[in-house]
Design an enzyme around this catalytic site. Structure first.
Site, short mmCIF file in Angstrom:
data_model
loop_
_atom_site.label_atom_id
_atom_site.label_comp_id
_atom_site.label_asym_id
_atom_site.label_seq_id
_atom_site.Cartn_x
_atom_site.Cartn_y
_atom_site.Cartn_z
N GLY A 193 0.85 -1.20 0.00
CA GLY A 193 0.00 0.00 0.00
C GLY A 193 0.88 1.24 0.00
O GLY A 193 0.49 2.30 0.48
N ARG B 149 -2.14 6.95 1.39
CA ARG B 149 -1.90 8.01 2.38
C ARG B 149 -0.96 7.53 3.48
O ARG B 149 0.01 8.21 3.83
CB ARG B 149 -3.24 8.45 3.02
CG ARG B 149 -4.07 9.37 2.17
CD ARG B 149 -5.40 9.66 2.85
NE ARG B 149 -6.25 8.48 2.81
CZ ARG B 149 -7.20 8.26 1.91
NH1 ARG B 149 -7.44 9.17 0.99
NH2 ARG B 149 -7.91 7.15 1.91
N THR C 222 -7.38 -2.30 8.00
CA THR C 222 -8.62 -2.57 8.75
C THR C 222 -9.70 -3.07 7.79
O THR C 222 -9.51 -3.06 6.57
CB THR C 222 -9.11 -1.31 9.49
OG1 THR C 222 -9.42 -0.31 8.52
CG2 THR C 222 -8.06 -0.80 10.45
N ASN D 208 -5.11 -0.13 15.37
CA ASN D 208 -4.59 1.21 15.64
C ASN D 208 -3.22 1.07 16.28
O ASN D 208 -3.09 0.47 17.34
CB ASN D 208 -5.54 1.97 16.57
CG ASN D 208 -5.20 3.44 16.60
OD1 ASN D 208 -4.08 3.82 16.89
ND2 ASN D 208 -6.19 4.26 16.29
N MET D 209 -2.22 1.63 15.62
CA MET D 209 -0.84 1.42 16.06
C MET D 209 -0.33 2.58 16.94
O MET D 209 0.83 2.61 17.29
CB MET D 209 0.08 1.29 14.84
CG MET D 209 -0.36 0.26 13.84
SD MET D 209 0.33 -1.33 14.22
CE MET D 209 -0.46 -2.36 13.02
N HIS E 37 -14.19 9.98 11.02
CA HIS E 37 -13.05 9.89 10.09
C HIS E 37 -13.34 10.69 8.83
O HIS E 37 -14.47 11.08 8.57
CB HIS E 37 -12.75 8.42 9.72
CG HIS E 37 -12.03 7.69 10.80
ND1 HIS E 37 -12.70 7.02 11.81
CD2 HIS E 37 -10.70 7.51 11.04
CE1 HIS E 37 -11.81 6.47 12.63
NE2 HIS E 37 -10.59 6.75 12.19
N LYS F 293 -12.56 7.34 3.91
CA LYS F 293 -12.44 6.04 4.59
C LYS F 293 -13.53 5.09 4.10
O LYS F 293 -14.70 5.42 4.09
CB LYS F 293 -12.54 6.22 6.12
CG LYS F 293 -12.31 4.92 6.87
CD LYS F 293 -12.06 5.15 8.34
CE LYS F 293 -11.86 3.85 9.11
NZ LYS F 293 -10.71 3.07 8.64
P1 NAD Z 1 -5.39 4.69 0.88
O1 NAD Z 1 -6.62 4.34 0.11
O2 NAD Z 1 -4.84 6.07 0.83
O3 NAD Z 1 -4.19 3.70 0.49
C1 NAD Z 1 -4.37 2.33 0.23
C2 NAD Z 1 -3.27 1.92 -0.74
O4 NAD Z 1 -3.36 0.49 -0.91
C3 NAD Z 1 -3.45 2.55 -2.13
O5 NAD Z 1 -2.22 3.02 -2.62
C4 NAD Z 1 -3.99 1.40 -2.97
O6 NAD Z 1 -3.64 1.51 -4.34
C5 NAD Z 1 -3.29 0.23 -2.30
N1 NAD Z 1 -3.94 -1.06 -2.60
C6 NAD Z 1 -5.25 -1.31 -2.80
N2 NAD Z 1 -5.45 -2.60 -3.05
C7 NAD Z 1 -4.23 -3.18 -3.00
C8 NAD Z 1 -3.77 -4.53 -3.19
N3 NAD Z 1 -4.62 -5.52 -3.47
N4 NAD Z 1 -2.44 -4.77 -3.07
C9 NAD Z 1 -1.57 -3.78 -2.79
N5 NAD Z 1 -1.95 -2.50 -2.62
C10 NAD Z 1 -3.26 -2.21 -2.72
O7 NAD Z 1 -5.74 4.27 2.39
P2 NAD Z 1 -4.99 4.73 3.74
O8 NAD Z 1 -5.69 5.89 4.34
O9 NAD Z 1 -3.52 4.79 3.48
O10 NAD Z 1 -5.32 3.48 4.67
C11 NAD Z 1 -4.85 2.18 4.36
C12 NAD Z 1 -5.34 1.19 5.41
O11 NAD Z 1 -4.72 1.48 6.67
C13 NAD Z 1 -6.85 1.23 5.67
O12 NAD Z 1 -7.31 -0.09 5.87
C14 NAD Z 1 -6.96 2.03 6.95
O13 NAD Z 1 -8.13 1.77 7.68
C15 NAD Z 1 -5.75 1.51 7.66
N6 NAD Z 1 -5.27 2.32 8.79
C16 NAD Z 1 -4.79 1.63 9.85
C17 NAD Z 1 -4.27 2.32 10.92
C18 NAD Z 1 -3.66 1.55 12.05
O14 NAD Z 1 -3.09 2.16 12.98
N7 NAD Z 1 -3.74 0.22 12.03
C19 NAD Z 1 -4.27 3.73 10.93
C20 NAD Z 1 -4.76 4.40 9.82
C21 NAD Z 1 -5.25 3.68 8.73
#
Ligand code: NAD
Length: 264
Positions: free
Chosen positions: A9, A13, A98, A122-123, A153, A157
């Site tokens: 990913g 973001r 998530t 959430n890390m 959010h 999201k």
């Molecule tokens: P985003 O949509 O900006 O980024 C997601 C990225 O994943 C994109 O670049 C997309 O092209 C890529 N992607 C999509 N499908 C894919 C696949 N099959 N293989 C590889 N890459 C793929 O989203 P974001 O805001 O960066 O959030 C990403 C994830 O992180 C979400 O699930 C979000 O809920 C989660 N998140 C977790 C925490 C945490 O602390 N655990 C905190 C914030 C966000």
């Protein structure tokens, strides 16, 4: 020696901030920046995508041959591929994505038999403190306090409620011996939406560019206690994930938690 790091990913973001902040950590060496094959920036340097100096690692749909630890902040669609790669190549897994379904969560759990795993909705430090206390607050206040969780959010999201809000509900249910699925009520509408004793209300707000806000409300006749957390920047989650990755690399197979990483 630096741990070889793969980010899945990497163009997202969170992924861009992971690339940026990882470049500032001596103990981590970026060796893979994975994203979906049809991403418009495929093939560009991951640093360029993140608007920092080139890192010598191109954005690619393929996983590298060799790595020590992988951080996945992408979408649930890619989870199985990530998990299979980590298992086959003995790469430690930090799963931050998530919205995983039950089958995908079971795959994450099973991966911990083969490699070390952290699965955290959430890390961040602050939210992990909340995970540690929300159940205790519920237990201390007792059954006459209605519990409602409100999460907010940004408009982009996809999943709702947030993984963190579900983890808050899970922590509460675990501590006071409730069944999560029987207790949760998502939103309310209609003429017959009277609150039932013991239910946990869950409400998801999606608006603008809110990074993340969670409130747990405990209310009875006469008073309300509120425990809340506001994230001002995605970097709190990114720093937590990078800390987790450094901590996890080289550990024995098993399921570990951010609370263990953070020592809380
Ligand atoms: P985003 O949509 O900006 O980024 C997601 C990225 O994943 C994109 O670049 C997309 O092209 C890529 N992607 C999509 N499908 C894919 C696949 N099959 N293989 C590889 N890459 C793929 O989203 P974001 O805001 O960066 O959030 C990403 C994830 O992180 C979400 O699930 C979000 O809920 C989660 N998140 C977790 C925490 C945490 O602390 N655990 C905190 C914030 C966000």
């Amino acid at each position: 020696m630096s741990a070889k790091l793969v980010i899945v990913g990497a163009a997202g973001r969170m992924g861009q901030r992971l690339v940026t902040l990882a470049s500032e950590i001596d103990g981590l060496q970026l060796v893979g920046a994975v994203d979906r094959a049809d991403h418009p920036q495929m093939g560009q340097d991951a640093g360029t995508v993140a608007r920092i100096d080139a890192q010598g690692v191109a954005l690619t749909p393929d996983f590298p041959q060799e790595a020590d630890v992988l951080i996945d902040f992408s979408l649930p669609e890619g989870a199985t591929r990530t998990i299979d790669y980590c298992k086959s190549n003995k790469v430690a897994l930090v799963m931050g994505t998530t919205g995983l379904n039950d089958a995908q969560k079971a795959e994450v759990t099973a991966a911990a038999d083969v490699v070390p795993v952290i699965y955290g909705t959430n890390m961040g430090v602050g939210m992990n403190v909340l995970f540690a206390i929300v159940g205790k607050v519920a237990a201390m206040l007792g059954q006459d306090y209605d519990i409602e969780i409100i999460e907010q959010h940004h408009r982009f999201k996809k999943d709702a409620p947030s993984g963190s809000a579900l983890s808050l509900a899970e922590s509460i249910c675990e501590e006071i011996g409730k069944d999560l699925n029987d207790s949760l009520v998502h939103g309310r509408e209609g003429k017959d939406a009277l609150r039932q004793p013991g239910e946990i209300g869950m409400h998801a707000v999606r608006a603008g560019d809110i990074v993340g806000k969670h409130q747990v409300i405990y209310s009875t006749l006469g008073e309300t206690v509120t425990v809340s957390h506001t994230a001002h920047s995605r970097d709190v989650f990114v720093r937590g994930a990078l800390l987790g990755a450094q901590w996890l690399a080289g550990k024995e197979p098993g399921m570990y938690t951010m609370r263990e990483v953070l020592g809380i």
